[in-house]
Each structure stands twice: as structure tokens, then as C-alpha cells.
Motif scaffolding. Sequence first.
Motif, PDB file in Angstrom:
ATOM      1  N   ASP A  59      -2.758   3.286 -14.566  1.00 16.13           N
ATOM      2  CA  ASP A  59      -1.797   1.709 -14.787  1.00 16.13           C
ATOM      3  C   ASP A  59      -0.786   2.560 -14.566  1.00 16.13           C
ATOM      4  O   ASP A  59       0.700   0.931 -14.722  1.00 16.13           O
ATOM      5  CB  ASP A  59      -2.854   1.691 -15.580  1.00 16.13           C
ATOM      6  N   GLY A  60       0.257   3.808 -14.215  1.00 12.47           N
ATOM      7  CA  GLY A  60       1.116   3.297 -13.902  1.00 12.47           C
ATOM      8  C   GLY A  60       2.547   3.776 -14.820  1.00 12.47           C
ATOM      9  O   GLY A  60       3.671   3.896 -15.479  1.00 12.47           O
ATOM     10  N   THR A  61       2.093   3.948 -16.992  1.00 15.88           N
ATOM     11  CA  THR A  61       2.242   4.136 -17.222  1.00 15.88           C
ATOM     12  C   THR A  61       3.205   5.339 -17.463  1.00 15.88           C
ATOM     13  O   THR A  61       4.146   5.216 -18.664  1.00 15.88           O
ATOM     14  CB  THR A  61       1.010   4.392 -19.149  1.00 15.88           C
ATOM     15  N   TYR A  62       2.466   6.691 -17.099  1.00 10.10           N
ATOM     16  CA  TYR A  62       3.307   7.780 -16.050  1.00 10.10           C
ATOM     17  C   TYR A  62       3.666   7.953 -15.323  1.00 10.10           C
ATOM     18  O   TYR A  62       2.116   6.975 -14.542  1.00 10.10           O
ATOM     19  CB  TYR A  62       2.531   8.581 -17.414  1.00 10.10           C
ATOM     20  N   LYS A  63       4.714   7.114 -14.369  1.00 12.42           N
ATOM     21  CA  LYS A  63       4.935   7.089 -12.901  1.00 12.42           C
ATOM     22  C   LYS A  63       4.723   8.607 -11.937  1.00 12.42           C
ATOM     23  O   LYS A  63       5.913   9.772 -13.019  1.00 12.42           O
ATOM     24  CB  LYS A  63       5.609   6.586 -12.976  1.00 12.42           C
ATOM     25  N   PHE A  64       4.814   8.489 -11.434  1.00 14.78           N
ATOM     26  CA  PHE A  64       5.157   9.518 -10.542  1.00 14.78           C
ATOM     27  C   PHE A  64       6.461  10.408 -10.669  1.00 14.78           C
ATOM     28  O   PHE A  64       7.201   9.649 -10.475  1.00 14.78           O
ATOM     29  CB  PHE A  64       5.208   9.169  -8.579  1.00 14.78           C
ATOM     30  N   GLY A  65       6.921  11.510 -10.447  1.00 16.51           N
ATOM     31  CA  GLY A  65       7.408  12.697 -11.529  1.00 16.51           C
ATOM     32  C   GLY A  65       7.573  12.202 -12.630  1.00 16.51           C
ATOM     33  O   GLY A  65       8.702  13.144 -12.893  1.00 16.51           O
ATOM     34  N   GLU A  66       7.033  12.056 -13.087  1.00 13.27           N
ATOM     35  CA  GLU A  66       7.346  11.746 -14.259  1.00 13.27           C
ATOM     36  C   GLU A  66       7.301  12.774 -15.444  1.00 13.27           C
ATOM     37  O   GLU A  66       6.069  12.951 -15.238  1.00 13.27           O
ATOM     38  CB  GLU A  66       7.899  10.192 -15.413  1.00 13.27           C
ATOM     39  N   LYS A  67       7.614  13.208 -15.907  1.00 11.72           N
ATOM     40  CA  LYS A  67       7.972  14.307 -17.429  1.00 11.72           C
ATOM     41  C   LYS A  67       6.329  13.888 -18.303  1.00 11.72           C
ATOM     42  O   LYS A  67       7.044  13.036 -19.537  1.00 11.72           O
ATOM     43  CB  LYS A  67       8.740  15.091 -17.767  1.00 11.72           C
ATOM     44  N   LEU A  68       5.747  13.988 -19.054  1.00 10.06           N
ATOM     45  CA  LEU A  68       4.852  14.185 -20.123  1.00 10.06           C
ATOM     46  C   LEU A  68       5.583  14.757 -21.447  1.00 10.06           C
ATOM     47  O   LEU A  68       6.609  15.411 -21.098  1.00 10.06           O
ATOM     48  CB  LEU A  68       3.291  14.054 -19.795  1.00 10.06           C
ATOM     49  N   PRO A  69       5.225  13.983 -22.563  1.00 12.13           N
ATOM     50  CA  PRO A  69       5.190  14.525 -23.285  1.00 12.13           C
ATOM     51  C   PRO A  69       5.002  15.768 -23.834  1.00 12.13           C
ATOM     52  O   PRO A  69       3.984  16.699 -23.355  1.00 12.13           O
ATOM     53  CB  PRO A  69       5.277  13.715 -24.812  1.00 12.13           C
ATOM     54  N   ALA A  70       5.896  16.694 -24.232  1.00  6.59           N
ATOM     55  CA  ALA A  70       5.720  17.652 -24.574  1.00  6.59           C
ATOM     56  C   ALA A  70       3.640  18.483 -25.760  1.00  6.59           C
ATOM     57  O   ALA A  70       3.191  17.791 -26.345  1.00  6.59           O
ATOM     58  CB  ALA A  70       6.348  18.427 -25.752  1.00  6.59           C
ATOM     59  N   GLU A  71       3.414  19.467 -25.286  1.00  6.46           N
ATOM     60  CA  GLU A  71       2.422  19.686 -25.837  1.00  6.46           C
ATOM     61  C   GLU A  71       1.747  19.076 -27.350  1.00  6.46           C
ATOM     62  O   GLU A  71       0.981  19.170 -28.482  1.00  6.46           O
ATOM     63  CB  GLU A  71       1.277  20.853 -25.470  1.00  6.46           C
ATOM     64  N   ARG A  72       2.995  19.957 -28.292  1.00  4.90           N
ATOM     65  CA  ARG A  72       3.100  19.676 -29.515  1.00  4.90           C
ATOM     66  C   ARG A  72       3.354  17.913 -30.110  1.00  4.90           C
ATOM     67  O   ARG A  72       2.480  18.240 -31.264  1.00  4.90           O
ATOM     68  CB  ARG A  72       4.190  20.487 -30.341  1.00  4.90           C
ATOM     69  N   HIS A  73       4.009  16.957 -29.127  1.00  3.41           N
ATOM     70  CA  HIS A  73       3.883  15.748 -29.541  1.00  3.41           C
ATOM     71  C   HIS A  73       2.812  15.432 -29.388  1.00  3.41           C
ATOM     72  O   HIS A  73       2.275  14.440 -29.904  1.00  3.41           O
ATOM     73  CB  HIS A  73       4.738  15.009 -28.869  1.00  3.41           C
ATOM     74  N   LEU A  74       2.150  15.737 -27.416  1.00  7.02           N
ATOM     75  CA  LEU A  74       0.564  15.153 -27.886  1.00  7.02           C
ATOM     76  C   LEU A  74      -0.335  15.348 -28.617  1.00  7.02           C
ATOM     77  O   LEU A  74      -1.470  15.264 -28.776  1.00  7.02           O
ATOM     78  CB  LEU A  74       0.221  15.639 -26.308  1.00  7.02           C
TER      79      LEU A  74
END
Length: 264
Positions: A59-74
Motif C-alpha cells: 500500500d506504499g507505506t514503505y516505498k521502493f528503495g526505503e530502508k525498513l526499521p532495524a530487526e530489534r525495532h520490529l
Amino acid sequence: MGRIGTPRREPTASRPAQPVPRRKKAEGGRDGAGQGGLPVDANRGSVWIAGQLRQAIMDGTYKFGEKLPAERHLADAFDASRTTIRLALDQLEQERLLTRRVGSGTFVSHRVVSELDNIADSTSPLELIEARLGIEPHMTRLAVLNASNRDIEKMTEALERAEAASDNSEAWTEWDTQFHLLLAEAAHNRLVLWLYQHVNEIRSHDQWKSMRDKVLTAARIAEYNRQHRALLGAIASRDVEGAAAMVTSHLHFARRQLMGIEGA
């Protein structure tokens, strides 16, 4: 759905009236077996977590090329173990929605088809450089003023990886793109970052990739690395006008290279 990864735990009273049922813990550990043979966490299964992240990507909340939060934050956000988060990310990587870069993080590799693709198809290389000349000098001024030590460390790491990949134009382009995105992040201005992310999406479109081998000779990559190193030095020394002048010169250099290719 909203963005995921702010490391906080909500109190029990604020949870939905009908929460996702907790799964029975497997013998000997926190993870059991779930859909498709994937282990699941006793609280949040990796399949369910992958679904939440998949929806956020689609749905575009995270866009192409964007970095996801770190594993510990997830892990904090989903109240799950890091092993379970890793399994969810593995699944999304298999689906080609994510790409992992060792030492840098996990990035969205899925592109939502939108008007941006039509713009990219009709945008010439010189138009792209002109747009970047309108954005990046001031973006760089903001980065000099606002960059944290951690921002500078991340840019340094991206530049070192680009320098190490100088003999591979595809790998070098990935780290060059990351360097400029980190520069945008270092400005600490959400609107500027949003604008630059859209410019960068056009820059990473398929038609630009087809020009890569023509533009990125070994000599030009070496010169780009030298310019990036000088720019990073100006940012680290908080030289506002020097850094802005360097990025302007860098973009004019790229413009001359593109004009040479288009005129060939």
C-alpha cells in the motif's frame, strides 16, 4: 496501515478487544511450526508478521528503495523474537519484496506502479539532472547544518562500499544511490527527503539502468568517488557553502557526461 517499527509496547488495556489469538508455544523453545512449515512465535507468528509488512509495502507505506526499521525495532513493535522477525523478512525476500544489504540493512525492492512510472518514461537524463540541481545544493546545506555524527558515519560507510565496488558498475550504482539517499536523510527535513526519494525513484528506473554501462566507465567512477569523498569531508567539517558548491560541481560534471552520451 501505519508505519511499523517504533520500539514501544502498548499497555494491555489499549489492545484491541479481540486480539490475534496467541499460538501455543512449541516444546523446547519460543518458536513452533506455522503455515507452510515456517516456525511461528508464541505471540506473533512469522507468517502473520510477514503479512503485515507485505501490506505496508504493497500500500506504499514503505516505498521502493526505503530502508525498513532495524530487526530489534520490529521485534519490539510486534512483541516477537528477532528470530521470528528474521523468518518474516526471509519470506518477503523470497517474494522479491525486500533486499538485504550486509552491513547496511533491509530495503524495499518492490515498486508500486503509479504515475511516477509514466513520468520516468518521459523524463530525459538532462531533465533529471536539472531537477537534482534544483534540490541537492540546498539539501546539502541542510545536511551540513543538521547531520549527526551517526549520519556522517553512515555516509562514510556507503562511500567506502562504493569505492570497494568500483569495478562493478551495478554494485557501485547501488551504493552511490544509497550515499545520496543518506545525504537526503541527513538534512533532517521530511519534505526534502520525500522530494528526493521521488527523484531517486526516477533515477533508478529501468531506462536509466540501460545507460549505466555507457556512462560509468572506470575513469568516471573513480572521479565520482573522488568528488563524493571531497563532499563528505566538507560536510564533516561543517563547510556549508563549500559542500553546496561541491555537489553543484558534481552534478554539472554528471550533466556533461550525459550530454556527451546523448550527442554520441
